[in-house]
Design an enzyme around this catalytic site. Structure first.
Site, PDB file in Angstrom:
ATOM      1  N   ASN A   9     -30.671 -49.420  13.886  1.00  0.00           N
ATOM      2  CA  ASN A   9     -31.282 -49.834  15.150  1.00  0.00           C
ATOM      3  C   ASN A   9     -31.861 -48.577  15.791  1.00  0.00           C
ATOM      4  O   ASN A   9     -31.119 -47.757  16.322  1.00  0.00           O
ATOM      5  CB  ASN A   9     -30.227 -50.476  16.060  1.00  0.00           C
ATOM      6  CG  ASN A   9     -30.784 -50.811  17.432  1.00  0.00           C
ATOM      7  OD1 ASN A   9     -32.008 -50.770  17.647  1.00  0.00           O
ATOM      8  ND2 ASN A   9     -29.906 -51.124  18.366  1.00  0.00           N
ATOM      9  N   LYS A  11     -33.695 -48.349  18.380  1.00  0.00           N
ATOM     10  CA  LYS A  11     -33.852 -48.424  19.845  1.00  0.00           C
ATOM     11  C   LYS A  11     -35.265 -47.943  20.214  1.00  0.00           C
ATOM     12  O   LYS A  11     -36.201 -48.226  19.480  1.00  0.00           O
ATOM     13  CB  LYS A  11     -32.730 -47.645  20.530  1.00  0.00           C
ATOM     14  CG  LYS A  11     -31.358 -48.046  19.957  1.00  0.00           C
ATOM     15  CD  LYS A  11     -30.184 -47.499  20.692  1.00  0.00           C
ATOM     16  CE  LYS A  11     -28.902 -47.977  20.009  1.00  0.00           C
ATOM     17  NZ  LYS A  11     -27.698 -47.572  20.716  1.00  0.00           N
ATOM     18  N   HIS A  95     -27.833 -57.212  21.919  1.00  0.00           N
ATOM     19  CA  HIS A  95     -27.308 -55.838  21.892  1.00  0.00           C
ATOM     20  C   HIS A  95     -26.780 -55.478  23.279  1.00  0.00           C
ATOM     21  O   HIS A  95     -27.318 -55.924  24.294  1.00  0.00           O
ATOM     22  CB  HIS A  95     -28.418 -54.861  21.482  1.00  0.00           C
ATOM     23  CG  HIS A  95     -27.893 -53.486  21.224  1.00  0.00           C
ATOM     24  ND1 HIS A  95     -27.670 -52.593  22.251  1.00  0.00           N
ATOM     25  CD2 HIS A  95     -27.497 -52.873  20.094  1.00  0.00           C
ATOM     26  CE1 HIS A  95     -27.160 -51.484  21.730  1.00  0.00           C
ATOM     27  NE2 HIS A  95     -27.060 -51.613  20.429  1.00  0.00           N
ATOM     28  N   GLU A  97     -27.107 -52.986  25.086  1.00  0.00           N
ATOM     29  CA  GLU A  97     -28.108 -52.433  26.014  1.00  0.00           C
ATOM     30  C   GLU A  97     -28.974 -53.542  26.601  1.00  0.00           C
ATOM     31  O   GLU A  97     -29.384 -53.466  27.766  1.00  0.00           O
ATOM     32  CB  GLU A  97     -28.951 -51.368  25.278  1.00  0.00           C
ATOM     33  CG  GLU A  97     -28.146 -50.092  25.060  1.00  0.00           C
ATOM     34  CD  GLU A  97     -28.449 -49.347  23.771  1.00  0.00           C
ATOM     35  OE1 GLU A  97     -29.526 -49.552  23.184  1.00  0.00           O
ATOM     36  OE2 GLU A  97     -27.578 -48.561  23.334  1.00  0.00           O
ATOM     37  N   GLU A 167     -19.850 -54.231  18.337  1.00  0.00           N
ATOM     38  CA  GLU A 167     -20.196 -52.919  18.874  1.00  0.00           C
ATOM     39  C   GLU A 167     -19.461 -52.716  20.199  1.00  0.00           C
ATOM     40  O   GLU A 167     -19.954 -53.141  21.256  1.00  0.00           O
ATOM     41  CB  GLU A 167     -21.709 -52.829  19.115  1.00  0.00           C
ATOM     42  CG  GLU A 167     -22.535 -52.925  17.857  1.00  0.00           C
ATOM     43  CD  GLU A 167     -23.869 -52.200  18.000  1.00  0.00           C
ATOM     44  OE1 GLU A 167     -24.175 -51.389  17.119  1.00  0.00           O
ATOM     45  OE2 GLU A 167     -24.583 -52.398  18.998  1.00  0.00           O
ATOM     46  N   GLY A 173     -23.283 -44.529  21.146  1.00  0.00           N
ATOM     47  CA  GLY A 173     -23.960 -43.309  21.571  1.00  0.00           C
ATOM     48  C   GLY A 173     -23.036 -42.281  22.201  1.00  0.00           C
ATOM     49  O   GLY A 173     -23.501 -41.335  22.845  1.00  0.00           O
ATOM     50  N   SER A 212     -21.400 -45.166  17.028  1.00  0.00           N
ATOM     51  CA  SER A 212     -21.164 -43.804  16.537  1.00  0.00           C
ATOM     52  C   SER A 212     -20.802 -43.751  15.048  1.00  0.00           C
ATOM     53  O   SER A 212     -19.977 -42.938  14.633  1.00  0.00           O
ATOM     54  CB  SER A 212     -20.101 -43.098  17.390  1.00  0.00           C
ATOM     55  OG  SER A 212     -20.548 -42.991  18.743  1.00  0.00           O
TER      56      SER A 212
HETATM   57  P1  13P Z   1     -24.982 -45.229  17.958  1.00  0.00           P
HETATM   58  O1  13P Z   1     -24.833 -45.316  16.438  1.00  0.00           O
HETATM   59  O2  13P Z   1     -26.008 -44.240  18.378  1.00  0.00           O
HETATM   60  O3  13P Z   1     -23.654 -45.075  18.618  1.00  0.00           O
HETATM   61  O4  13P Z   1     -25.565 -46.662  18.420  1.00  0.00           O
HETATM   62  C1  13P Z   1     -24.923 -47.802  17.988  1.00  0.00           C
HETATM   63  C2  13P Z   1     -25.773 -48.959  18.310  1.00  0.00           C
HETATM   64  O5  13P Z   1     -25.904 -49.338  19.461  1.00  0.00           O
HETATM   65  C3  13P Z   1     -26.468 -49.640  17.202  1.00  0.00           C
HETATM   66  O6  13P Z   1     -27.002 -50.858  17.614  1.00  0.00           O
END
Ligand code: 13P
Length: 254
Positions: A9, A11, A95, A97, A167, A173, A212
């Site tokens: 992903n 983003k 997601h 976010e 997640e 992140g 992560s």
């Molecule tokens: P990170 O791998 O940067 O922690 O992000 C995870 C994520 O939100 C994947 O959709």
């Protein structure tokens, strides 16, 4: 046995040009991997270029979100027909976010998931608790609600064919991944919830972990029986790193 599933992903990262350069580097690195489903979700603008750049490979392309309606006065939105017409075959839905920064609800996730299935694309439905919810011992309650309301109305076969990404919000992140025990426990719970809601057939649904994930921790996460793969943010932006994560997810690597 469930086939491993690993998705990137990106983003809001990478231009069209950067996407094409990534594909040129990445595709040869995973050419020999035939036992893992490999997916990349770039920003909307780069979808067509990535479909083209991965056309002769096993890499499949996902959108990061979609609108549930087929068309209409929805400024800024993208429909499933548009995605399908561009060769996109999967969609990330709900997601954290999208939920926390853009106000997506379980009802919205449900509408998008149903519309995605109806259009013949594969949803990757994201669930996960915040740190506060985990600390107050509400993780399972939150996961149950997200699964119950997000997938309501789907048939057992439709659930079996989709992907659920666990997640935990506190792991996204932050460089602080869930431990393999925590991931396994949550995945086991989600699978039980799916089976109690949809019947035994739903146990075939692939459950992937996100938060992560790196080349350094993917193998120990994947070694847990309930962890069928990974949804990777930051560590997927570099082709060598994402290829390592794919390699570490193979059935033979664990
Ligand atoms: P990170 O791998 O940067 O922690 O992000 C995870 C994520 O939100 C994947 O959709």
């Amino acid at each position: 046995m469930r086939r491993p599933f690993v998705a990137a992903n990106w983003k809001m990262h990478k231009t069209v040009q950067e996407t094409v350069a990534y594909a040129r580097d990445f595709v040869p690195r995973v050419e020999a991997v035939t036992d893992v489903d490999i997916v990349i979700a770039p920003p909307f603008l780069a979808l067509s270029a990535l479909v083209e750049a991965t056309a002769n490979s096993r890499v499949r392309v996902a959108a990061q979100t979609v609108h549930a309606e087929s068309h209409g006065a929805f400024t800024g939105e993208v429909s499933l027909g548009m995605l399908k017409g561009s060769g996109v075959t999967l969609v990330i839905i709900g997601h954290s976010e999208r939920r926390h920064l853009f106000g997506e609800t379980d009802a919205g996730v449900n509408a998008k998931t149903q519309a995605t299935v109806d259009a013949g694309l594969t949803p990757i439905v994201c669930v996960g608790e915040t740190l506060e919810e985990r600390k107050s011992d509400r993780t399972f309650e939150v996961l149950d609600r997200q699964i119950r309301d997000g997938l309501s109305g789907l048939s057992p076969d439709q659930v079996a064919a989709l992907v659920v990404a666990y997640e935990p919000v506190w792991a996204i992140g932050t460089g602080r991944n869930a431990t393999p025990d925590q991931a396994d426990e949550a995945h086991r719970h989600i699978r039980q919830q799916l089976v109690s809601q949809f019947g035994d057939r739903a146990a075939a649904c692939r459950l992937i972990y996100g938060g992560s994930v790196t080349p350094g921790n993917v193998a120990e996460l994947r070694a847990r029986p309930q962890v069928d793969g990974a949804l990777v943010g930051g560590a997927s932006l570099d082709p060598a790193s994402f290829a390592e994560i794919v390699a570490g997810s193979r059935p033979t690597a664990i």
